[in-house]
Motif scaffolding. Structure first.
Motif, PDB file in Angstrom:
ATOM      1  N   TYR A  88       6.052   3.712   8.584  1.00 30.97           N
ATOM      2  CA  TYR A  88       6.504   5.113   8.655  1.00 30.97           C
ATOM      3  C   TYR A  88       6.242   5.842   7.351  1.00 30.97           C
ATOM      4  CZ  TYR A  88       9.784   9.017   8.590  1.00 30.97           C
ATOM      5  OH  TYR A  88      10.341  10.257   8.459  1.00 30.97           O
ATOM      6  N   LEU A  89       6.576   5.220   6.213  1.00 36.13           N
ATOM      7  CA  LEU A  89       6.439   5.877   4.916  1.00 36.13           C
ATOM      8  C   LEU A  89       4.987   6.232   4.615  1.00 36.13           C
ATOM      9  CD1 LEU A  89       8.910   3.706   2.792  1.00 36.13           C
ATOM     10  CD2 LEU A  89       9.274   6.025   3.658  1.00 36.13           C
ATOM     11  N   THR A  90       4.076   5.361   5.039  1.00 38.26           N
ATOM     12  CA  THR A  90       2.655   5.614   4.790  1.00 38.26           C
ATOM     13  C   THR A  90       2.183   6.839   5.546  1.00 38.26           C
ATOM     14  OG1 THR A  90       2.314   3.225   4.537  1.00 38.26           O
ATOM     15  CG2 THR A  90       0.354   4.584   4.859  1.00 38.26           C
ATOM     16  N   TRP A  91       2.493   6.885   6.861  1.00 31.09           N
ATOM     17  CA  TRP A  91       2.102   8.048   7.658  1.00 31.09           C
ATOM     18  C   TRP A  91       2.778   9.319   7.148  1.00 31.09           C
ATOM     19  CZ3 TRP A  91      -2.032   7.899  10.246  1.00 31.09           C
ATOM     20  CH2 TRP A  91      -2.430   6.776  10.977  1.00 31.09           C
ATOM     21  N   ASN A  92       4.034   9.222   6.815  1.00 30.61           N
ATOM     22  CA  ASN A  92       4.776  10.391   6.373  1.00 30.61           C
ATOM     23  C   ASN A  92       4.175  10.983   5.101  1.00 30.61           C
ATOM     24  OD1 ASN A  92       7.057  12.110   6.981  1.00 30.61           O
ATOM     25  ND2 ASN A  92       7.997  11.306   5.101  1.00 30.61           N
ATOM     26  N   TYR A 125       0.802  -1.216   0.000  1.00 35.66           N
ATOM     27  CA  TYR A 125       0.000   0.000   0.000  1.00 35.66           C
ATOM     28  C   TYR A 125       0.840   1.273   0.000  1.00 35.66           C
ATOM     29  CZ  TYR A 125      -4.274  -2.651   0.812  1.00 35.66           C
ATOM     30  OH  TYR A 125      -5.343  -3.494   0.676  1.00 35.66           O
ATOM     31  N   SER A 126       2.021   1.228   0.594  1.00 39.85           N
ATOM     32  CA  SER A 126       2.827   2.441   0.732  1.00 39.85           C
ATOM     33  C   SER A 126       3.089   3.140  -0.601  1.00 39.85           C
ATOM     34  CB  SER A 126       4.152   2.116   1.431  1.00 39.85           C
ATOM     35  OG  SER A 126       3.926   1.824   2.786  1.00 39.85           O
ATOM     36  N   PRO A 127       3.513   2.409  -1.658  1.00 35.63           N
ATOM     37  CA  PRO A 127       3.742   3.098  -2.941  1.00 35.63           C
ATOM     38  C   PRO A 127       2.469   3.743  -3.477  1.00 35.63           C
ATOM     39  CG  PRO A 127       4.714   0.896  -2.981  1.00 35.63           C
ATOM     40  CD  PRO A 127       3.860   0.973  -1.761  1.00 35.63           C
ATOM     41  N   LEU A 128       1.335   3.079  -3.274  1.00 31.43           N
ATOM     42  CA  LEU A 128       0.068   3.611  -3.768  1.00 31.43           C
ATOM     43  C   LEU A 128      -0.324   4.874  -3.015  1.00 31.43           C
ATOM     44  CD1 LEU A 128      -2.102   0.409  -4.259  1.00 31.43           C
ATOM     45  CD2 LEU A 128      -1.515   2.077  -6.003  1.00 31.43           C
ATOM     46  N   ILE A 129      -0.249   4.825  -1.702  1.00 34.07           N
ATOM     47  CA  ILE A 129      -0.619   5.986  -0.888  1.00 34.07           C
ATOM     48  C   ILE A 129       0.317   7.154  -1.182  1.00 34.07           C
ATOM     49  CG2 ILE A 129      -0.720   6.842   1.486  1.00 34.07           C
ATOM     50  CD1 ILE A 129      -1.759   4.069   2.300  1.00 34.07           C
ATOM     51  N   LYS A 130       1.599   6.857  -1.345  1.00 32.89           N
ATOM     52  CA  LYS A 130       2.573   7.903  -1.665  1.00 32.89           C
ATOM     53  C   LYS A 130       2.254   8.546  -3.016  1.00 32.89           C
ATOM     54  CE  LYS A 130       7.591   8.604  -1.977  1.00 32.89           C
ATOM     55  NZ  LYS A 130       7.803   9.001  -3.357  1.00 32.89           N
ATOM     56  N   ALA A 131       1.919   7.707  -4.008  1.00 30.66           N
ATOM     57  CA  ALA A 131       1.606   8.241  -5.338  1.00 30.66           C
ATOM     58  C   ALA A 131       0.344   9.096  -5.311  1.00 30.66           C
ATOM     59  CB  ALA A 131       1.439   7.090  -6.330  1.00 30.66           C
ATOM     60  N   LEU A 132      -0.671   8.640  -4.570  1.00 25.65           N
ATOM     61  CA  LEU A 132      -1.909   9.414  -4.472  1.00 25.65           C
ATOM     62  C   LEU A 132      -1.670  10.745  -3.764  1.00 25.65           C
ATOM     63  CD1 LEU A 132      -4.406   6.541  -3.567  1.00 25.65           C
ATOM     64  CD2 LEU A 132      -4.435   7.908  -5.662  1.00 25.65           C
ATOM     65  N   SER A 157      -8.492  10.075  -1.336  1.00 25.96           N
ATOM     66  CA  SER A 157      -8.358   8.712  -1.863  1.00 25.96           C
ATOM     67  C   SER A 157      -7.309   7.937  -1.093  1.00 25.96           C
ATOM     68  CB  SER A 157      -7.989   8.762  -3.354  1.00 25.96           C
ATOM     69  OG  SER A 157      -8.998   9.393  -4.106  1.00 25.96           O
ATOM     70  N   ALA A 158      -6.209   8.628  -0.763  1.00 22.71           N
ATOM     71  CA  ALA A 158      -5.139   7.970  -0.007  1.00 22.71           C
ATOM     72  C   ALA A 158      -5.629   7.542   1.365  1.00 22.71           C
ATOM     73  CB  ALA A 158      -3.936   8.893   0.114  1.00 22.71           C
ATOM     74  N   SER A 159      -6.412   8.421   2.017  1.00 18.44           N
ATOM     75  CA  SER A 159      -6.888   8.091   3.357  1.00 18.44           C
ATOM     76  C   SER A 159      -7.885   6.939   3.327  1.00 18.44           C
ATOM     77  CB  SER A 159      -7.523   9.321   3.994  1.00 18.44           C
ATOM     78  OG  SER A 159      -8.630   9.766   3.222  1.00 18.44           O
ATOM     79  N   ILE A 169       2.621  14.788   4.956  1.00 14.58           N
ATOM     80  CA  ILE A 169       3.177  15.776   4.024  1.00 14.58           C
ATOM     81  C   ILE A 169       2.081  16.306   3.116  1.00 14.58           C
ATOM     82  CG2 ILE A 169       4.696  16.055   2.024  1.00 14.58           C
ATOM     83  CD1 ILE A 169       6.663  14.192   3.402  1.00 14.58           C
ATOM     84  N   CYS A 170       1.220  15.392   2.660  1.00 15.75           N
ATOM     85  CA  CYS A 170       0.107  15.803   1.805  1.00 15.75           C
ATOM     86  C   CYS A 170      -0.839  16.723   2.571  1.00 15.75           C
ATOM     87  CB  CYS A 170      -0.635  14.573   1.294  1.00 15.75           C
ATOM     88  SG  CYS A 170      -2.008  14.942   0.187  1.00 15.75           S
TER      89      CYS A 170
END
Length: 653
Positions: free
Chosen positions: A559-563, A527-534, A542-544, A567-568
């Motif tokens: 960490y990457l998902t929350w970050n 999921y992390s790459p998807l959430i980051k891209a969104l 959509s990410a949330s 940031i968004c």
């Protein structure tokens, strides 16, 4: 006195060569062979000319006269080589040479020969050929013509029946109607089949089981199993074929209840369905986890004298392995050997692959592989059991061990291993085009790519940003039963996100969750790459929602998902998004039912993550009774402060 002619030994079968003195004596001094011997001699010839030569040679044997049986043998051979002009000459010759016209069996031989040659017009005119000898075509001759015609054109067959047979006063028998029914059902004219059934009954012809079974089979093929079962109730004496057709149809529809009901009824009639039908029932039972019931049915079939083959046993073994009962599967391996049913490569491979796909049991899989190699037939040159071991090592992330095992396979499969190592070498050198060309050549030649090749090619494509090709190759890999590990799956997913193919990536994750990628051990890495891209595209909502879906599946954000989310969020000005984050975090906390202390730890972690977000002040506090987060936002460019003080001191936050 006739001249003495030496027999051409090369064309004489062993049965005639054994006659006393056959090799040395001239024809005039030989004992006369039987018509059966000569007919077999003619049939054994490899060409029409040799068959004709043998026939003419036999004519010169003293005290031997050809009969209808020898003529029939020659005509059969000539029809096989489409020498129909010579056949007609022989037919005309018979009344003079043996003082007997061709009989029914000879005409049927000619008709079938014309049918194999697709000379349909001549088949229709075969009745005229019979009439040339002042004979009336028999019902068997009419039926033979009809049988040829229904395979070619049912309308032509029906016209022949009306215009030739009925016009000649021949109504036909149950075999005639069975032929017509076959033709109608082959063309899916089920309605006309029922009309034919009605015509038969109105003319006093009792439909036999073949006619009923043909119509029942056609109904089942068209998905009308209920109507087929009703038709069975009209039969006076349904046979084992009737039950087998219906049981197989219910199994195809995965209607286990009706399949078992009919199986019991079959047993009560004293019938034991064939092994193909029984195997389908076993497959259906095993597919729903009822392997014990499948064993009971197998034992009942054996007790009633039914035949159980290796495929049926393989079905049971696979069923137990799917349930994780590998020891029971091994017990059935010994059981089938004890009963004289030798296991084949598929039997061993089911157990090998099951052990290798079960974490930490590759050694047990290798023991089964050794049993296979020690058996009489061994692997029979099939590479699949060894590829199963490779797959097991791959699933355990033992890439070096998998490569070493592949090299060890070279003694047994030198060509396949050499091709595999070439592909791996091309990938390491970054020469993906040559690697894919070698891969395609392997497929074209009937080779079976192993999981190591697939994995290496997928990563090579991803490194060159050819993600679409990597995605297609991963689907192909999955189709062969090789499920990607998390690293491979995430490499494709990340590549899609880098190329802004977020929709395709989302679809891939959805398919993975449905089980298409069930071997990839889904986690936050999916999921992390998807959430980051969104988030990078400003799609916080959509990410949330994806985060909510992720947590709902029991996957904790990293960490990457929350970050990415924070940031968004820092770039948004809408209070709705803040409230959405509030609800989202509350959901995370509630799903896992953390204690108060664990919630505080989680919040502190979140505060630390927010420290690197960049451009907003977030003050977060939790109410001890409602567990609802209240988010305060104060803009202070270039600085972030997130309170990590004790959560119970609400007033101080």
């Amino acid at each position: 006195m006739p001249s003495k002619i030496t027999i051409p030994t090369a064309i004489i079968p062993l049965s005639l060569r054994s006659l006393p003195g056959l090799q040395s004596k001239p024809i005039s001094s030989l004992p006369s062979p039987t018509h059966e011997h000569i007919a077999r001699l003619i049939i054994d010839q490899k060409s029409a000319s040799h068959a004709l030569q043998t026939f003419r040679w036999a004519t010169k044997i003293s005290n031997f006269t050809h009969s209808r049986s020898t003529y029939r043998a020659l005509i059969h051979k000539l029809c096989a080589f489409r020498r129909f002009d010579t056949v007609k000459e022989l037919l005309d010759e018979m009344p003079h040479s043996i003082q007997s016209p061709p009989d029914e069996s000879i005409f049927i031989t000619v008709i079938r020969g014309l049918g194999r040659a697709r000379m349909i017009n001549d088949v229709v005119k075969a009745t005229d050929l019979v009439s040339r000898f002042n004979m009336t075509p028999s019902l068997k001759i009419f039926n033979s013509i009809l049988d040829v015609l229904v395979k070619e054109d049912i309308d032509l067959a029906r016209a022949f029946y009306r215009k030739k047979m009925m016009a000649s006063g021949v109504q036909g028998d149950d075999y005639t109607y069975a032929i017509l029914m076959k033709g109608l059902c082959l063309t899916n004219r089920v309605g006309d089949g029922f009309k034919l059934l009605h015509v038969m009954k109105s003319r006093g012809v009792k439909p036999n089981s073949v006619i009923y079974n043909t119509l029942i089979h056609s109904l089942c093929k068209n998905g009308k199993v209920g109507r087929a079962r009703s038709l069975m109730s009209d039969m006076e004496e349904p046979n084992d074929v009737t039950f087998s057709i219906l049981i197989c149809a219910y199994c195809k529809e995965e209607n286990l209840v009706n399949a078992l009901v009919l199986l019991e009824k079959s047993f009560s009639f004293g019938f034991v369905p064939d092994v193909v039908t029984i195997t389908k029932v076993l497959e259906l039972l095993c597919s729903v986890g009822r392997v014990t019931d499948a064993v009971e049915i197998l034992e009942r079939v054996e007790s009633k004298g039914g035949v159980i083959d290796v495929v049926a046993y393989n079905t049971l073994i696979k069923g137990f392995c799917r349930l994780g009962k590998l020891k029971v599967g091994c017990r059935f391996l010994k059981e089938m050997e004890r009963k004289g049913c030798l296991p084949n490569v598929d039997t061993y491979n089911i157990l090998i692959s099951s052990y290798c796909e079960t974490g930490g049991r590759i050694d047990d899989g290798l023991k089964i592989l050794q049993l296979m190699e020690d058996s009489k037939e061994g692997s029979k040159g099939r590479i699949s059991p060894y590829n199963s071991v490779l797959y097991g090592l791959y699933r355990e992330n033992q890439q070096d061990e998998a490569l070493e095992y592949l090299k060890q396979m070279e003694k047994l499969f030198p060509r396949a291993v050499d091709r595999s190592l070439k592909i791996l070498g091309f990938c390491v050198d970054g020469n993906v085009e040559d690697a894919k060309r070698c891969f395609d050549q392997m497929i074209e030649e009937g080779g079976v790519p192993n999981v190591v090749i697939y994995d290496c090619l997928i990563h090579a494509y991803c490194q060159e940003e050819r993600v679409r090709e990597a995605s297609e190759l991963m689907k192909e890999m999955t189709g062969h039963g090789y499920l990607p590990i998390a690293a491979t799956f995430n490499a494709v997913l990340s590549g899609l996100c880098r190329q802004d193919n977020v929709g395709t990536a989302l679809k891939l994750v959805e398919e993975d969750m449905r089980g298409i990628g069930r071997g990839s051990l889904p986690g936050s890495g999916h999921y992390s790459p998807l959430i980051k891209a969104l988030c990078e595209k400003g799609g916080f909502q959509s990410a949330s929602m994806l985060l909510v879906q992720m947590v709902g599946k029991g996957i904790l954000p990293d960490y990457l998902t929350w970050n990415s989310l924070l940031i968004c969020l820092s770039q948004q000005t809408t209070w709705l998004l803040l409230l959405l984050l509030n609800e989202m975090v509350s959901f995370v906390m509630a799903v896992h039912e953390l204690s108060a202390k664990e919630k505080r730890c989680k919040l502190r972690s979140l505060n630390h993550l927010a420290h690197g977000a960049g451009s907003v002040w977030l003050g977060l506090r939790i109410h001890d009774t409602t567990h609802t987060f209240i988010i305060h936002r104060r803009v202070e460019v270039g600085h972030v402060f997130c309170s990590s003080s004790s959560l119970k001191d609400d007033a101080d936050t």
